[in-house]
Design a protein around this motif. Sequence first.
Motif, PDB file in Angstrom:
ATOM      1  N   THR A   1      55.824  17.642  37.872  1.00 23.28           N
ATOM      2  CA  THR A   1      55.783  17.429  39.320  1.00 23.28           C
ATOM      3  C   THR A   1      56.946  16.548  39.771  1.00 23.28           C
ATOM      4  O   THR A   1      57.346  16.576  40.923  1.00 23.28           O
ATOM      5  CB  THR A   1      54.458  16.753  39.726  1.00 23.28           C
TER       6      THR A   1
ATOM      7  N   ARG B   1      42.597  17.636  31.204  1.00 24.16           N
ATOM      8  CA  ARG B   1      41.503  17.115  32.021  1.00 24.16           C
ATOM      9  C   ARG B   1      41.840  17.311  33.490  1.00 24.16           C
ATOM     10  O   ARG B   1      42.980  17.636  33.844  1.00 24.16           O
ATOM     11  CB  ARG B   1      41.275  15.622  31.742  1.00 24.16           C
ATOM     12  N   GLU B   2      40.857  17.141  34.366  1.00 24.76           N
ATOM     13  CA  GLU B   2      41.110  17.225  35.801  1.00 24.76           C
ATOM     14  C   GLU B   2      41.916  16.000  36.232  1.00 24.76           C
ATOM     15  O   GLU B   2      41.521  14.871  35.962  1.00 24.76           O
ATOM     16  CB  GLU B   2      39.782  17.286  36.564  1.00 24.76           C
ATOM     17  N   ASP B   3      43.013  16.234  36.887  1.00 22.87           N
ATOM     18  CA  ASP B   3      43.941  15.144  37.220  1.00 22.87           C
ATOM     19  C   ASP B   3      44.589  15.461  38.566  1.00 22.87           C
ATOM     20  O   ASP B   3      45.607  16.150  38.640  1.00 22.87           O
ATOM     21  CB  ASP B   3      44.999  15.019  36.111  1.00 22.87           C
ATOM     22  N   ARG B   4      44.000  14.961  39.635  1.00 24.50           N
ATOM     23  CA  ARG B   4      44.500  15.288  40.985  1.00 24.50           C
ATOM     24  C   ARG B   4      45.843  14.647  41.272  1.00 24.50           C
ATOM     25  O   ARG B   4      46.709  15.223  41.919  1.00 24.50           O
ATOM     26  CB  ARG B   4      43.467  14.853  42.030  1.00 24.50           C
ATOM     27  N   THR B   5      46.023  13.412  40.808  1.00 26.93           N
ATOM     28  CA  THR B   5      47.298  12.718  40.987  1.00 26.93           C
ATOM     29  C   THR B   5      48.033  12.709  39.657  1.00 26.93           C
ATOM     30  O   THR B   5      47.494  12.221  38.673  1.00 26.93           O
ATOM     31  CB  THR B   5      47.081  11.271  41.453  1.00 26.93           C
ATOM     32  N   PRO B   6      49.231  13.264  39.581  1.00 25.20           N
ATOM     33  CA  PRO B   6      49.941  13.337  38.289  1.00 25.20           C
ATOM     34  C   PRO B   6      50.026  11.975  37.603  1.00 25.20           C
ATOM     35  O   PRO B   6      50.622  11.037  38.130  1.00 25.20           O
ATOM     36  CB  PRO B   6      51.331  13.846  38.678  1.00 25.20           C
ATOM     37  N   SER B   7      49.399  11.877  36.447  1.00 24.44           N
ATOM     38  CA  SER B   7      49.354  10.588  35.751  1.00 24.44           C
ATOM     39  C   SER B   7      49.760  10.710  34.285  1.00 24.44           C
ATOM     40  O   SER B   7      49.587   9.779  33.504  1.00 24.44           O
ATOM     41  CB  SER B   7      47.942   9.998  35.832  1.00 24.44           C
TER      42      SER B   7
ATOM     43  N   HIS C   1      50.474  16.760  35.854  1.00 24.53           N
ATOM     44  CA  HIS C   1      49.023  16.622  35.867  1.00 24.53           C
ATOM     45  C   HIS C   1      48.578  16.717  34.408  1.00 24.53           C
ATOM     46  O   HIS C   1      49.029  17.598  33.678  1.00 24.53           O
ATOM     47  CB  HIS C   1      48.387  17.754  36.682  1.00 24.53           C
TER      48      HIS C   1
END
Length: 296
Positions: A23, A37-43, A33
Amino acid sequence: MNIAQIKQIDLVDFLRAIGLSPTKESAKSAWYHAPYREDRTPSFKVNKDKNMWYDFGTAQSGDIIDLAALLYQSKDVSRLLKLIEGAAPALAPRIRTPISPNGERLTDQFRNVKVMDLNHEALKSYFQSRGIDLGIGKCECKEVHYTCNKKEYFAVAFPNNGGGYEIRNPYFKGCIAPKDISIIRKSERLRGHGCCLFEGFMDYLSYLTLVKQGRITEGGESMDYIVLNSVNNISRAIEPIKKYEVIHCYLDNDDAGRRAVDALKELFGNRVCDMFAIHSIYKDMNDFLRDKKKFP
């Protein structure tokens, strides 16, 4: 490809090969992302220089094999190697410039490297300050002289299987590339069914000193020795460890050491013995040798 070759695959290239694009990307890092796992904010960040990743959402980190373990929900290293190669068959390992713990490229850091027998009085004094038997230190280690940033230095050097050296003196801890594990095998006549696993070479030298002092009783003369030269090298030790029926672990009494022992127990079951757990008031073997407790 073997473990060492797989770990040389560029993480950004691998993620692209399995359909993931960053991103945000710069010369040194790429953000995603988290792919497992579910990751709404790229971490999920990839450090391009070190070819390592870090998940800011879960505080997990690792190399390509650690990532594959999460992606494919498996801890079978052999299976993970096949899955990585199968997912990205066109990717070739890149020859990477090794990185020191402080981020410096190791091949740029050291110049005019000269390796010789260990005789410098300052290095002998260093061993004595750490409680290491001098005869053992001189037998197992070398003395290295090198230039760094146009200044001359010297240190204790412990060879690894890749042809590099772990180097130590009272003021510096580093590695002359390549980084690798060290395996010390007994002669064929004495080689047995077990091995002792250490995190660093000072732990290994401390163990040999403790055996010589009679404070640790080794199970005969049948043990080989494996030194990780960093707990992060645990994946490199999996293949050579497989052949042993008994694996005595003397890893550090910290979170990283405990995780490594737990991982080995999952792979090899009751063949793994955590030999240092009973000495929980000491951080590592050298502290045990010097009776330097974690708590007063």
